[in-house]
Design a protein around this motif. Sequence first.
Motif, PDB file in Angstrom:
ATOM      1  N   LEU A  42      73.967  73.648 -27.378  1.00 24.95           N
ATOM      2  CA  LEU A  42      75.503  73.407 -27.157  1.00 24.95           C
ATOM      3  C   LEU A  42      75.917  71.619 -27.114  1.00 24.95           C
ATOM      4  O   LEU A  42      74.679  70.784 -26.768  1.00 24.95           O
ATOM      5  N   ASP A  43      76.772  71.209 -28.148  1.00 23.68           N
ATOM      6  CA  ASP A  43      76.910  69.721 -28.213  1.00 23.68           C
ATOM      7  C   ASP A  43      77.735  69.603 -26.879  1.00 23.68           C
ATOM      8  O   ASP A  43      78.254  69.744 -27.025  1.00 23.68           O
ATOM      9  N   ARG A  44      76.522  68.665 -26.237  1.00 23.81           N
ATOM     10  CA  ARG A  44      77.539  68.348 -25.694  1.00 23.81           C
ATOM     11  C   ARG A  44      78.515  66.827 -24.711  1.00 23.81           C
ATOM     12  O   ARG A  44      79.644  66.945 -24.114  1.00 23.81           O
ATOM     13  N   THR A  45      78.677  66.958 -26.219  1.00 26.22           N
ATOM     14  CA  THR A  45      80.323  65.697 -26.308  1.00 26.22           C
ATOM     15  C   THR A  45      81.135  66.304 -26.349  1.00 26.22           C
ATOM     16  O   THR A  45      82.984  65.935 -26.203  1.00 26.22           O
ATOM     17  N   THR A  46      81.567  68.020 -27.674  1.00 25.42           N
ATOM     18  CA  THR A  46      82.177  68.773 -28.324  1.00 25.42           C
ATOM     19  C   THR A  46      82.473  70.272 -27.255  1.00 25.42           C
ATOM     20  O   THR A  46      83.474  70.695 -27.625  1.00 25.42           O
ATOM     21  N   GLY A  47      81.302  70.803 -27.297  1.00 24.70           N
ATOM     22  CA  GLY A  47      81.166  72.029 -26.886  1.00 24.70           C
ATOM     23  C   GLY A  47      81.078  73.527 -28.401  1.00 24.70           C
ATOM     24  O   GLY A  47      80.970  74.044 -27.683  1.00 24.70           O
ATOM     25  N   GLU A  48      80.285  72.304 -29.197  1.00 25.36           N
ATOM     26  CA  GLU A  48      80.093  72.940 -30.558  1.00 25.36           C
ATOM     27  C   GLU A  48      78.677  73.660 -29.932  1.00 25.36           C
ATOM     28  O   GLU A  48      77.922  73.382 -29.540  1.00 25.36           O
ATOM     29  N   VAL A  49      78.871  75.078 -30.593  1.00 24.71           N
ATOM     30  CA  VAL A  49      77.365  76.260 -30.596  1.00 24.71           C
ATOM     31  C   VAL A  49      76.566  74.999 -31.165  1.00 24.71           C
ATOM     32  O   VAL A  49      76.771  75.171 -33.288  1.00 24.71           O
ATOM     33  N   LEU A  50      75.324  74.432 -31.311  1.00 24.14           N
ATOM     34  CA  LEU A  50      74.818  74.370 -32.926  1.00 24.14           C
ATOM     35  C   LEU A  50      73.734  75.558 -33.116  1.00 24.14           C
ATOM     36  O   LEU A  50      73.451  75.537 -34.065  1.00 24.14           O
ATOM     37  N   SER A  51      73.438  76.455 -31.862  1.00 23.97           N
ATOM     38  CA  SER A  51      72.487  77.569 -32.399  1.00 23.97           C
ATOM     39  C   SER A  51      72.541  78.760 -30.605  1.00 23.97           C
ATOM     40  O   SER A  51      72.824  78.212 -30.074  1.00 23.97           O
ATOM     41  N   ALA A  52      72.427  80.192 -31.467  1.00 20.85           N
ATOM     42  CA  ALA A  52      72.231  81.013 -30.292  1.00 20.85           C
ATOM     43  C   ALA A  52      71.569  81.441 -30.644  1.00 20.85           C
ATOM     44  O   ALA A  52      71.716  83.115 -31.460  1.00 20.85           O
ATOM     45  N   THR A  53      70.255  82.326 -29.910  1.00 13.65           N
ATOM     46  CA  THR A  53      68.488  83.024 -30.779  1.00 13.65           C
ATOM     47  C   THR A  53      68.351  83.801 -29.226  1.00 13.65           C
ATOM     48  O   THR A  53      68.783  83.539 -27.931  1.00 13.65           O
ATOM     49  N   PRO A  54      68.491  85.045 -29.654  1.00 13.07           N
ATOM     50  CA  PRO A  54      67.862  86.463 -28.584  1.00 13.07           C
ATOM     51  C   PRO A  54      67.134  85.524 -27.932  1.00 13.07           C
ATOM     52  O   PRO A  54      66.194  85.229 -28.742  1.00 13.07           O
ATOM     53  N   PHE A  55      66.463  86.124 -26.533  1.00 10.66           N
ATOM     54  CA  PHE A  55      65.622  85.677 -25.954  1.00 10.66           C
ATOM     55  C   PHE A  55      65.175  87.201 -25.356  1.00 10.66           C
ATOM     56  O   PHE A  55      63.835  87.188 -25.263  1.00 10.66           O
ATOM     57  N   ILE A  56      65.845  88.023 -25.590  1.00 12.75           N
ATOM     58  CA  ILE A  56      65.188  89.785 -25.073  1.00 12.75           C
ATOM     59  C   ILE A  56      66.213  90.524 -25.842  1.00 12.75           C
ATOM     60  O   ILE A  56      66.237  89.723 -27.081  1.00 12.75           O
ATOM     61  N   ARG A  57      64.895  91.453 -26.382  1.00 17.77           N
ATOM     62  CA  ARG A  57      66.478  92.872 -27.084  1.00 17.77           C
ATOM     63  C   ARG A  57      67.499  92.958 -26.422  1.00 17.77           C
ATOM     64  O   ARG A  57      67.691  92.992 -25.196  1.00 17.77           O
ATOM     65  N   ILE A  58      68.574  92.920 -27.200  1.00 16.23           N
ATOM     66  CA  ILE A  58      69.695  92.831 -27.029  1.00 16.23           C
ATOM     67  C   ILE A  58      70.499  93.896 -27.914  1.00 16.23           C
ATOM     68  O   ILE A  58      70.498  93.936 -29.198  1.00 16.23           O
ATOM     69  N   THR A  59      71.237  94.767 -27.913  1.00 15.49           N
ATOM     70  CA  THR A  59      72.393  95.479 -28.020  1.00 15.49           C
ATOM     71  C   THR A  59      73.392  95.641 -27.896  1.00 15.49           C
ATOM     72  O   THR A  59      74.803  96.291 -29.023  1.00 15.49           O
ATOM     73  N   ALA A  60      73.391  94.786 -26.482  1.00 10.09           N
ATOM     74  CA  ALA A  60      75.377  94.848 -26.208  1.00 10.09           C
ATOM     75  C   ALA A  60      75.776  93.554 -27.414  1.00 10.09           C
ATOM     76  O   ALA A  60      77.166  94.218 -27.425  1.00 10.09           O
ATOM     77  N   SER A  61      75.309  93.155 -27.931  1.00 11.97           N
ATOM     78  CA  SER A  61      76.455  92.355 -29.484  1.00 11.97           C
ATOM     79  C   SER A  61      75.218  92.023 -30.628  1.00 11.97           C
ATOM     80  O   SER A  61      74.107  92.295 -30.807  1.00 11.97           O
ATOM     81  N   LYS A  62      75.828  91.629 -31.825  1.00 13.45           N
ATOM     82  CA  LYS A  62      75.109  91.274 -32.838  1.00 13.45           C
ATOM     83  C   LYS A  62      74.957  89.714 -33.002  1.00 13.45           C
ATOM     84  O   LYS A  62      74.574  89.696 -34.417  1.00 13.45           O
TER      85      LYS A  62
END
Lengths: 591, 209
Positions: free
Chosen positions: A352-372
């Motif tokens: 996250l950009d800690r000055t604004t709260g913008e998401v810069l990246s979000a990458t799965p680190f395990i197998r995820i089925t709950a979201s896409k």
Amino acid sequence: MLNLLLGFASIACAAVMLAGVAFAQPSTPADDGQWTMPAKNFENTRYSGLDQIKINNARDLRVAWTFSTGVNKGQEAAPLVVGDSMYVVTPYPNILYALDLKQNGAVKWKFEPEPAAAAQGVACCDVVNRGCFFDKGKIFFNTLDDNVCAVDANSGKLLWKTKVGEINKGETMTMAPLVVHDKVLVGNSGGEFGVRGWLTAVDANSGKIAWRGYSTGPDADCLIGSEFKPFYESDRGKDLGVKSWPPDHWQIGGATVWGWISYDAAQNLIFYGTANPGTWNPELRPGDNKWACGVFARNPDTGQARWFYQWNPHDEFDHDGVNENIVVDLQVDGRTRKTLLAAQRNGYVYVLDRTTGEVLSATPFIRITASKGVDLKTGRIIPNEEKKPQIGKVIRDVAPASPGAKDWQPCAWSPRTHLLYIPHQNLAMDYEGVEASYIEGTPYLGVNVKMYGNGGGKRGEYCAWDPVQKKKVWAIEEDFPVWSGTLATAGDVTFYGTMDGWFKAVNAKTGEVLWQFKTGSGIIGQPTTFLGPDGKQYVAVLSGVGGWAGAVVSGDLDARDPTAALGFANAMKDLPQHTAKGGTLYVFALP
Amino acid sequence: MNQESKTKRMVGTALRFRSHGVAHPTQSFVRSCMPYFLVLLPFLFFSCEREERTLVVQPPSAQEASLPQVSDLAPGPQHNKAPSVSNPDENNSWMMAEGKRFYEAYNCVGCHAHGGGGMGPPLMDEKWIYGHEPQQVYATIVEGRPNGMPSFRGKISNDQLWEIVAYVRSLSGLTNQWAANARDDHIKGAPPPNSVPEGTPHNSSEPQP
């Protein structure tokens, strides 16, 4: 006090001398050899500049001394070191010990806050405590029955004690405080009881409450005012903490604050996450359920919110958002950004950009089925409609399970390797919505849960993550969830523990296990490292299984019922064959 | 004779009695203080009321015989066990099914799960911290217990309480197996109460911190 100061000074001198020799690399900050807060520093890196223990000598580590805490519940606390003293707080009954490092851990003093025994009945996930905090001669910690205590670090005398919550509402406290500008920042637990979450600042000198920012309800209660500038459209508007809930549901809306707080001095902002919304069953609370499952940036002096980002709008699976937000500057798309780094329960490593709260990246680190995935335009996670919980229907193979891909157990960041070390679990679950009745002071759940290994994999993992390349660099699979914290050092050695009792030293670059030692019970504590009075580097960790993952042992649960421990027991059926209850501090050193 | 004149007469007697061996100035002092004494006297009498001692005191309504016994120890050769209370709900499928419904509705399930426990101890094993007899389980729910069991006194009707007691005991096979619940409409959980082998309940220690 003088002793303490002298000790402090001599260690600081030693550290400075050491720093001159050892820390040739410019990115490495000098280290005073102490460990005065659970996260080591305000940035929450859990990185120590000490480097006596190295890749090539870690195999020689051995026990220097041990200490029994006398409490057989889950030991999640970090042993702090200030000068020649070590401070350890136990699970309920929350005894605070000061140990003398000059005498192999002899008890200097012990302070017993005597919390109400009844508090044990409203603690969701074992009666843990995540540690104390040292600032200006005082030790601050929370008791299970909602008291904040300030104790004189030298004498063990209680300076003040302030009640900030109510067990009859289901509120408890398990988190470690963070002290900024003489404000002791504390939050409540009890998201499983439909409490109303808050972060409270208590004045470090007087013990008086300075401000309280709720996580649900009207803007005035949430300390949301003119300074509040969230990055995403969906977080803008008046009283969203009321409007994003069914009528009045925000009053029992959870969003507690039981995790970690980090602080960025340059911006004078604290960052902390909020937990699951009240009643796990999402069908009973349509809406985004703000400000649950997100991260707040606030001014620590006034409590006023600056920005907010919601990891999980309308959380469906108890994917709390309380994990640590590490303050670190990263290269993103070729330029240096002021970021927050967070491995979240929902299975993504966020930058996250800690000055604004913008998401810069979000990458799965395990197998995820709950979201896409996470939509970087809107910032919203994309729920998997196939896994939408329904009353009376069992949804199979929801990954990650309720404790998430990573729960409370904090990561470490090494500025030398530029890697994030993530201790975590790898679980999926069956999830069934049922009716929920709200009765104040009793659980407010509305689901039946049954957990198991995720996608046939092992239940735990300790991995190194490169947040710039957005990939796993190496991983060590573990049979049980890795429920301990971790730390990184300038010697390029990291440490973590396993629920079957092994304490391990790992090559930070390659993931090679350099050394391991079997402690008396499973490890779910936070390791720390420090310079002893003799100038030697030590590593300390509490052994003593428990917590949500280990409740099957610490609470003598019966795993024939897979829904025991909110469904965690099913995944931990075999743990009692590998470990028993305990509560012992281990301190290791090179010969 | 009214109360006031009676009081005056008594005070007068007392003063006359005292005056015999007392020097004159003191006597006059006492006399000058008389009005004050008279004002204070009713209060004095009020506070000096004697404790009434009777040989037999009416005890509180709790009767020894009706209290459940929670300890295996009873000093002396004669072991006067508390009479066992039989709970007719334990022979009745409907009542036990209702007990399960209330067990969930009152959120017992949140802490004790479907018998395996969590925040609270398991109920399907053979360990009983505060006793397994129907009246002991009843007492535990109503009174609460110091290490985290809330008191539900006044919160659950008596009929519902005994139904919950029956269901709780069925989890470890302590009720009529022919009447115990056979199936669960929810997620596959603990073995149904009618297929739990009959337990050999025993007292267990208090939860250790």
